[in-house]
Write an enzyme that holds these catalytic residues in place. Structure first.
Site, PDB file in Angstrom:
ATOM      1  N   ARG A  60       1.856  23.436  -2.094  1.00 21.04           N
ATOM      2  CA  ARG A  60       0.716  24.644  -2.302  1.00 21.04           C
ATOM      3  C   ARG A  60       0.193  25.627  -1.062  1.00 21.04           C
ATOM      4  O   ARG A  60       0.066  26.573  -1.085  1.00 21.04           O
ATOM      5  CB  ARG A  60      -0.600  23.862  -2.708  1.00 21.04           C
ATOM      6  CG  ARG A  60      -0.523  23.494  -4.245  1.00 21.04           C
ATOM      7  CD  ARG A  60      -1.585  22.686  -4.391  1.00 21.04           C
ATOM      8  NE  ARG A  60      -2.953  23.570  -4.616  1.00 21.04           N
ATOM      9  CZ  ARG A  60      -4.026  23.239  -5.571  1.00 21.04           C
ATOM     10  NH1 ARG A  60      -3.494  22.669  -6.495  1.00 21.04           N
ATOM     11  NH2 ARG A  60      -5.028  23.925  -5.622  1.00 21.04           N
ATOM     12  N   LYS A 166      10.295   7.162  -5.372  1.00 23.24           N
ATOM     13  CA  LYS A 166       9.317   5.950  -5.791  1.00 23.24           C
ATOM     14  C   LYS A 166       8.133   6.260  -5.260  1.00 23.24           C
ATOM     15  O   LYS A 166       7.827   7.077  -4.724  1.00 23.24           O
ATOM     16  CB  LYS A 166       9.974   4.651  -4.980  1.00 23.24           C
ATOM     17  CG  LYS A 166       9.461   4.569  -3.711  1.00 23.24           C
ATOM     18  CD  LYS A 166       9.569   3.073  -3.119  1.00 23.24           C
ATOM     19  CE  LYS A 166       8.329   2.510  -3.086  1.00 23.24           C
ATOM     20  NZ  LYS A 166       7.590   2.536  -2.000  1.00 23.24           N
ATOM     21  N   HIS A 196      15.417   3.585  -1.591  1.00 25.89           N
ATOM     22  CA  HIS A 196      16.299   3.923  -0.293  1.00 25.89           C
ATOM     23  C   HIS A 196      16.830   2.970   0.198  1.00 25.89           C
ATOM     24  O   HIS A 196      17.695   2.603   1.187  1.00 25.89           O
ATOM     25  CB  HIS A 196      15.413   4.903   0.856  1.00 25.89           C
ATOM     26  CG  HIS A 196      14.430   3.919   1.620  1.00 25.89           C
ATOM     27  ND1 HIS A 196      13.203   3.691   1.025  1.00 25.89           N
ATOM     28  CD2 HIS A 196      14.517   3.289   2.721  1.00 25.89           C
ATOM     29  CE1 HIS A 196      12.351   2.705   2.106  1.00 25.89           C
ATOM     30  NE2 HIS A 196      13.185   2.608   2.981  1.00 25.89           N
ATOM     31  N   LYS A 200      20.533   1.766   2.151  1.00 24.41           N
ATOM     32  CA  LYS A 200      20.986   1.143   3.543  1.00 24.41           C
ATOM     33  C   LYS A 200      22.522   0.786   3.650  1.00 24.41           C
ATOM     34  O   LYS A 200      23.046  -0.196   2.616  1.00 24.41           O
ATOM     35  CB  LYS A 200      20.100   0.143   3.797  1.00 24.41           C
ATOM     36  CG  LYS A 200      18.549   0.417   3.872  1.00 24.41           C
ATOM     37  CD  LYS A 200      17.770  -0.489   4.412  1.00 24.41           C
ATOM     38  CE  LYS A 200      16.181  -0.115   4.439  1.00 24.41           C
ATOM     39  NZ  LYS A 200      15.845   0.698   5.689  1.00 24.41           N
ATOM     40  N   GLU A 234       7.038  -6.326   8.327  1.00 21.90           N
ATOM     41  CA  GLU A 234       6.547  -5.215   8.993  1.00 21.90           C
ATOM     42  C   GLU A 234       5.595  -5.414  10.004  1.00 21.90           C
ATOM     43  O   GLU A 234       4.586  -5.935   9.468  1.00 21.90           O
ATOM     44  CB  GLU A 234       6.172  -3.987   8.093  1.00 21.90           C
ATOM     45  CG  GLU A 234       7.288  -3.091   7.206  1.00 21.90           C
ATOM     46  CD  GLU A 234       6.975  -2.074   6.373  1.00 21.90           C
ATOM     47  OE1 GLU A 234       7.095  -1.087   6.707  1.00 21.90           O
ATOM     48  OE2 GLU A 234       6.387  -2.286   5.130  1.00 21.90           O
ATOM     49  N   ASP A 253       4.644  -1.758  -3.866  1.00 19.28           N
ATOM     50  CA  ASP A 253       5.271  -0.954  -2.728  1.00 19.28           C
ATOM     51  C   ASP A 253       6.611  -1.527  -2.285  1.00 19.28           C
ATOM     52  O   ASP A 253       7.546  -0.609  -1.873  1.00 19.28           O
ATOM     53  CB  ASP A 253       4.399  -0.902  -1.565  1.00 19.28           C
ATOM     54  CG  ASP A 253       4.779   0.221  -0.780  1.00 19.28           C
ATOM     55  OD1 ASP A 253       5.171   1.136  -0.868  1.00 19.28           O
ATOM     56  OD2 ASP A 253       4.771  -0.196   0.676  1.00 19.28           O
ATOM     57  N   HIS A 258      12.441  -2.052  -3.889  1.00 21.47           N
ATOM     58  CA  HIS A 258      13.286  -2.321  -2.977  1.00 21.47           C
ATOM     59  C   HIS A 258      14.151  -3.797  -3.107  1.00 21.47           C
ATOM     60  O   HIS A 258      15.212  -3.963  -3.063  1.00 21.47           O
ATOM     61  CB  HIS A 258      12.700  -2.115  -1.602  1.00 21.47           C
ATOM     62  CG  HIS A 258      11.952  -0.758  -1.209  1.00 21.47           C
ATOM     63  ND1 HIS A 258      12.873   0.208  -1.695  1.00 21.47           N
ATOM     64  CD2 HIS A 258      11.087  -0.488  -0.648  1.00 21.47           C
ATOM     65  CE1 HIS A 258      11.776   1.242  -1.532  1.00 21.47           C
ATOM     66  NE2 HIS A 258      11.157   0.737  -0.640  1.00 21.47           N
ATOM     67  N   LYS A 358       2.554  -6.343   5.465  1.00 24.12           N
ATOM     68  CA  LYS A 358       2.152  -5.506   6.669  1.00 24.12           C
ATOM     69  C   LYS A 358       1.669  -6.278   7.628  1.00 24.12           C
ATOM     70  O   LYS A 358       0.834  -7.275   7.513  1.00 24.12           O
ATOM     71  CB  LYS A 358       1.146  -4.207   6.130  1.00 24.12           C
ATOM     72  CG  LYS A 358       1.782  -3.475   5.183  1.00 24.12           C
ATOM     73  CD  LYS A 358       2.510  -2.085   5.563  1.00 24.12           C
ATOM     74  CE  LYS A 358       2.992  -1.222   4.608  1.00 24.12           C
ATOM     75  NZ  LYS A 358       4.215  -0.331   4.958  1.00 24.12           N
TER      76      LYS A 358
END
Ligand code: BG6
Length: 504
Positions: A60, A166, A196, A200, A234, A253, A258, A358
Site C-alpha cells: 500500500r 505460511k 522453507h 534447507k 531458538e 508457528d 516445518h 523461543k
C-alpha cells in the site's frame, strides 16, 4: 511443463530458470527484505536467473520504482550472507525491479498490475510467465487471489503460478476454506505452498542419505529404532513480531508445518521415482498415518510452555508477556513439545518427540535417531549408551553417528565416539539458502519441495486436538525461564516412556 516432461528433462537437475516475472505482494514487508530479494539477487550473482526476468513489488505504501530499488539495495547489502555486493550486477538487477502501490482490496490494482505485466513482458521478454508470491499478512491471501482471478491474471500468455507463504490457515477448517478459495482461481498444480524447512539443504539431504545409500534403510524401522527426537530451538525471543506470534504460538508457528514436514522426510517410505508427486504422495501418506490424539489424550501427548523473565549472561531478558505487542495475560505457547505416534508397519510403537521453542539456550535444529540397545550386554555393569544418528539441520550442518568404542588401555572400558560428516569440510562450498532453492523450483515448475493440500490438512489434523485442548487448558504460565530448556512437564512427558530429552 507437464510433470512427466519435467522428469525426462535433462536440465532438470541443473535448474535452468525460464524467463518470468515475479510479482511480490507484501513487497514492503520483512520477508521481502530479509529473504526474497536477497535470494533473487544471489541467484542473479550466480547467473542462475534468466536474463528475461523482472520483479514487480506491491504494497500500500506509496513509493517510486527508485525508492523501492534503493530500499531493496539496503536489504541486499544488509541481509545477503557471504556474497560480495557487486555494483555492476546491482545496476543490471535493479533495472528489473518495479513497484506498484495499491490496495489489494481494490479491482483497480489488478487492472494496473495486468498493464504492468504486459509492459515488463514486452521490455524483458518474460513470455507472459508469472510467479505471484503472497508474502502479506495471511488475511490478505484470499482477497488477492480473488482479485487476480477477477482480472483474469490467473491465466496468461505463459504459465502462472501462485506461491503462498505460511501460515496456511490457522486451523484445519480455515486451511480448508483458504484452499477452496484459492482453487476457485488457481488449480492445485499451480499452487506452491512454501515451507522453507523443506528447502534447507540438510533436510533435502535426508532423502539422499536414506535413499541414495544401501546401508541405512534396512535398519530404518521399528525393529532397530527406539525413538526419534526432533528439536528446533531458538535463542531469540519474538523480535518485534509479538503481535503475529501471540496469535500463532510455537505449535502453529513451527511444529504444524516445518517440523512435521521434517518428520515426514525422516519417516516416509521410498518414493517410486524422484518426481514431485511421487515424493509428495509418500510424505502425505506418512502424515496421514500420524495418530490423531483423542481429546482426552491431548494433555498426555503435548506440553505447552511460555518463557518468563530471566537474567542470562548478565543480561536481563524480558518474559514473553513483557514483549512489545503481547497481552500481559497471554496464553500463547512459546514452547511446544509433542509426542507423535505413526500407525504404520514401519513405525508402530516408535515415539517421535518434537519440540520447538523461543528463548531456549541456543539456536539449534536437529534430528536424533536413537537405536535400540544390543540384545545382550557383554561388558559388565557399564551402562551402554545407545547408538545415535544425529542429523544437524543448523548450524554446523552435518550428520554424526555415535557408537561405543573401547577406550585404549587395560580392561574393556567403553566410551561413546562419533563418525562425523560436516558440510563445510566435505564440500568446502557455500550452501544455497532455502529461499534460493525454493524460488528456483517454483520458477522451473518443480513442486517436490512444496507442500500439497492433503499434506497441509493431514498435519493440521494431527495437531488440532492439542490446539483445541490448549484453548481452555489451565496453564500456569510462565513455566520456564528465558534461556532454559523449557518446562519440566516436557521432561515428564518423555519420562513416561522411559526417555530423556537429549541436550543438543
Ligand atoms: C519461521 C517462523 O517460519 O521460521 C519463525 O515464523 C522462526 O518464528 C523461523 O524463527 C525459523 O526459521 P529458521 O530457518 O531460522 O530455522
Amino acid at each position: 511443463m507437464a510433470e512427466a516432461n519435467l522428469l525426462q528433462d535433462p536440465l532438470r537437475f541443473e535448474r535452468r530458470v525460464p524467463p518470468c516475472a515475479v510479482v511480490i505482494f507484501g513487497a514492503n514487508g520483512d520477508l521481502t527484505k530479509r529473504k526474497l530479494i536477497p535470494a533473487l539477487y544471489r541467484l542473479a550473482y550466480e547467473r542462475r536467473l534468466s536474463p528475461s526476468f523482472a520483479v514487480i513489488g506491491n504494497s500500500r505504501t506509496a513509493m517510486s520504482d527508485e525508492d523501492f530499488r534503493s530500499k531493496m539495495r539496503e536489504s541486499v547489502e544488509k541481509f545477503l550472507e557471504d556474497s560480495p555486493f557487486e555494483e555492476a550486477l546491482w545496476e543490471d538487477f535493479s533495472k528489473k525491479l518495479f513497484y506498484l502501490a495499491g490496495d489489494i482490496s481494490k479491482d483497480d490494482l489488478y487492472q494496473q498490475l495486468g498493464a504492468k505485466l504486459q509492459e515488463v513482458s514486452g521490455t524483458f521478454q518474460t513470455q507472459g510467465n508469472t510467479l505471484f508470491y503472497l508474502s502479506t499478512q495471511p488475511s490478505h491471501y484470499e482477497p488477492i487471489v480473488e482479485g487476480l482471478g477477477k482480472a483474469g491474471l490467473n491465466k496468461g500468455a505463459g504459465w502462472t503460478r501462485l506461491v503462498v507463504e505460511k501460515p496456511f490457515g490457522h486451523s484445519l477448517s480455515t486451511a480448508k476454506t483458504l484452499n477452496d478459495n484459492i482453487q476457485k482461481v488457481f488449480p492445485e498444480s499451480s499452487v506452491y505452498r512454501i515451507d522453507h524447512y523443506l528447502g534447507k539443504e540438510t533436510v533435502q539431504n535426508i532423502l539422499a542419505f536414506r535413499f541414495g545409500n544401501g546401508i541405512f534403510e534396512p535398519v530404518w524401522n521399528r525393529r532397530f529404532i527406539d525413538h526419534i527426537q526432533i528439536t528446533a530451538a531458538e535463542s531469540i525471543g519474538v523480535e518485534g513480531r509479538g503481535g503475529y506470534y501471540q496469535e500463532s504460538g510455537a505449535l502453529r508457528d513451527m511444529i504444524q508445518n516445518h517440523l512435521l514436514q521434517v518428520m515426514s522426510t525422516i519417516a516416509m517410505e521410498p518414493p517410486a521415482t524422484y518426481e514431485s508427486n511421487a515424493v509428495r504422495d509418500e510424505r502425505a501418506k506418512l502424515l496421514r498415518s500420524i495418530r490423531v490424539p483423542k481429546p482426552h489424550e491431548a494433555p498426555l501427548v503435548a506440553v505447552a510452555g511460555q518463557y518468563g523473565p530471566a537474567k542470562v549472561g548478565g543480561e536481563d531478558l524480558p518474559g514473553f508477556r513483557q514483549e512489545q505487542g503481547v497481552d500481559p495475560q497471554s496464553r500463547t505457547d512459546t514452547y511446544a513439545a509433542v509426542t507423535f505416534w505413526v500407525d504404520n508397519w514401519r513405525w508402530a510403537g516408535v515415539p517421535f518427540y518434537i519440540r520447538s521453542g523461543k528463548r531456549l539456550p541456543k539456536r539449534v535444529s536437529d534430528i536424533a535417531v536413537f537405536f535400540k540397545q544390543p540384545p545382550l550386554n557383554l561388558f559388565g555393569d557399564q551402562s551402554l549408551r545407545p547408538n545415535m544418528l544425529i542429523v544437524r539441520i543448523q548450524p554446523e550442518e552435518g550428520i554424526s553417528l555415535r557408537f561405543l568404542s573401547k577406550q585404549p588401555g587395560p580392561g574393556m572400558q567403553l566410551r561413546p565416539v562419533s563418525m562425523d560428516f560436516n558440510y563445510g569440510s566435505s564440500f568446502g562450498m557455500r550452501t544455497p539458502t532455502a529461499y534460493e532453492t525454493l524460488l528456483v523450483d517454483a520458477m522451473i515448475g518443480d513442486a517436490t519441495l512444496y507442500t500439497r493440500q492433503d499434506m497441509v490438512e493431514a498435519s493440521w489434523r494431527a495437531v488440532q486436538p492439542i490446539l483445541d485442548h490448549w484453548e481452555t487448558a489451565p496453564f500456569d504460565f510462565p513455566n520456564y525461564d528465558a534461556g532454559s530448556w523449557g518446562p519440566r512437564d516436557s521432561d515428564a512427558m518423555l519420562a513416561r516412556n522411559g526417555h530423556v530429552w537429549r541436550i543438543p
